[in-house]
Enzyme design. Structure first.
Site, PDB file in Angstrom:
ATOM      1  N   TYR A  83       1.570   6.036  -2.238  1.00 18.51           N
ATOM      2  CA  TYR A  83       2.052   7.394  -1.944  1.00 18.51           C
ATOM      3  C   TYR A  83       3.422   7.622  -2.564  1.00 18.51           C
ATOM      4  O   TYR A  83       3.713   8.702  -3.074  1.00 18.51           O
ATOM      5  CB  TYR A  83       2.143   7.635  -0.434  1.00 18.51           C
TER       6      TYR A  83
ATOM      7  N   ALA B 104       0.813  -1.213   0.000  1.00 18.31           N
ATOM      8  CA  ALA B 104       0.000   0.000   0.000  1.00 18.31           C
ATOM      9  C   ALA B 104       0.850   1.268   0.000  1.00 18.31           C
ATOM     10  O   ALA B 104       0.479   2.274  -0.627  1.00 18.31           O
ATOM     11  CB  ALA B 104      -0.938  -0.004   1.209  1.00 18.31           C
ATOM     12  N   ASP B 105       1.981   1.251   0.677  1.00 18.20           N
ATOM     13  CA  ASP B 105       2.830   2.437   0.780  1.00 18.20           C
ATOM     14  C   ASP B 105       3.210   2.982  -0.596  1.00 18.20           C
ATOM     15  O   ASP B 105       3.373   4.195  -0.774  1.00 18.20           O
ATOM     16  CB  ASP B 105       4.124   2.112   1.534  1.00 18.20           C
ATOM     17  N   ALA B 106       3.357   2.077  -1.566  1.00 13.06           N
ATOM     18  CA  ALA B 106       3.799   2.485  -2.902  1.00 13.06           C
ATOM     19  C   ALA B 106       2.831   3.465  -3.552  1.00 13.06           C
ATOM     20  O   ALA B 106       3.222   4.227  -4.444  1.00 13.06           O
ATOM     21  CB  ALA B 106       3.973   1.265  -3.799  1.00 13.06           C
TER      22      ALA B 106
END
Length: 402
Positions: free
Chosen positions: A167, A163-165
């Protein structure tokens, strides 16, 4: 019967009344932004690597500059970019570039944690180009063009598997579109997100699991609930806000991203704690109890951006951001202007992990600054906006002249 003195009665009444939250003005918020940012920069050298945690702070520092025009604070990001030679991972041979698993080595050029730095490099390039249109600043975006151009034209679309990707890299794609006017970046953005949705989007809520390991029911909290990690979904909501900021209003994929953003925003707002923060496991506060700042601040930024730009209903979401802002300024913010209660680097809500006022991190400070900048924009200025100042002397010291 003995009468209660009037003075004692008034005191008791005062104690019984609820304490009203501070009424912030735009100038108050801008002053706070400067205090927090200067406290960070004065105690942390700019000469750090270009990996995600440092780069996340710099995405926020760019917003500080856009709001305040403080060239001295901007110079901090310039020194960081120069230190990293305007690159992320440095492997020169595309045949050796990697991304399919976590990696901090220089071969992980296509891994999103090494690509977020391009957001700041592109912003710096745009600032310098406006200040000196005749100058040659192409070296600032040379590596971004090389790496992101390769990714945009590749056949693979499985780059963003955590999920971080969303952003780290989604906003790079929209910034590359603005930089080149090449629609290939927006098309690749869309195709990559479709892959991400296929492995970690919860269709019931619109929230994202951190990655495929945490998808329910394969993974559950200790209480048997879905385990949505606050910072992970914070990355996503903030990333979507940044994407919509740069995506043309009439683009064919615009509605897809708007609907995704609005659905996620509603799901996030529904899970806010009464005290204004979000717990690390959003649906199960008992998994890791207590406040956490990075997820809360990214949510606050994402929701405020939607209010400020007409994508979220002001009446519905303003109470949410007010509660969040009260938490950020009365609990997360420390007397020395550092930001506490930031969960350390990780990928999930960890039972028993200590997160307290001493828990500080570069990305957490960045998240706070993003939220504060957007909060300042939501407040009316008493005076007309001044044009951002530019201080050439701030840049000469690191070898860049105009």
């Amino acid at each position: 019967m003995k009468k209660t003195p009037i003075s004692l009665f008034v005191l008791l009444l005062f104690i019984a009344l609820p304490v009203e939250a501070k009424r912030w003005t735009r100038s108050d918020v801008v002053a706070l932004i400067n205090q927090v940012n200067q406290a960070w920069q004065s105690s942390h050298p700019a000469e750090t690597n270009a990996f995600w945690d440092n780069a996340a702070y710099h995405t926020a520092n760019m917003e500080v500059y856009k709001l305040t025009g403080d060239g001295d604070q901007l110079a901090y990001s310039l020194r960081w970019a120069e230190h990293n030679k305007w690159m992320g991972a440095t492997e020169p041979d595309p045949a050796k570039w990697r991304y399919k698993n976590y990696g901090e080595g220089m071969a992980y050029v296509l891994f999103g944690d090494w690509q977020i730095c391009f957001q700041t490099y592109i912003d710096l390039y745009n600032i310098y180009r406006r200040q000196n249109p005749s100058g040659n600043h192409n070296y600032m975006v040379k590596r971004a063009n090389e790496v992101m151009g390769y990714e945009a034209r590749s056949q693979a679309n499985d780059y963003w598997w955590w999920a971080d990707a969303l952003y780290m890299v989604m906003p790079v794609m929209t910034k590359m579109y603005r930089l080149t006017n090449d629609d290939i970046y927006l098309e690749k953005l869309y195709q990559n997100v479709l892959f991400t949705d296929s492995i970690m989007l919860d269709k019931e809520t619109g929230l994202y699991f951190r990655d495929g390991k945490y998808v329910f029911p394969k993974h559950k909290t200790a209480g048997g609930k879905k385990d949505f990690w606050a910072r992970g979904d914070g990355w996503v909501l903030a990333g979507l806000a940044k994407v919509l900021q740069d995506m043309p209003a009439d683009h064919r994929h615009r509605a897809f991203f708007e609907q995704k953003y609005q659905r996620l925003a509603k799901a996030v707002a529904d899970l806010q704690q009464p005290e204004g923060y979000w717990t690390r496991s959003m649906m199960d506060p008992e998994q890791a109890p207590g406040p956490e700042t990075s997820g809360t601040a990214f949510f606050t930024y994402g929701l405020l951006w939607g209010i400020n730009n007409g994508l979220l209903d002001k009446k519905t979401y303003t109470p949410v951001v007010r509660r969040a802002w009260q938490y950020l300024t009365e609990t997360a913010l420390q007397p020395d202007h550092h930001i506490g209660y930031v969960q350390p680097i990780g990928e999930r809500a960890i039972p028993g992990q200590t997160v307290d006022r001493h828990s500080e991190a570069n990305f957490g400070t960045g998240a706070f600054l993003l939220a504060a900048c957007e909060y300042a924009r939501s407040l009316k200025a008493k005076k007309s906006k001044a044009k951002p100042s530019f201080k050439p002397h701030s840049f000469v010291q690191v070898g860049v002249t105009f």
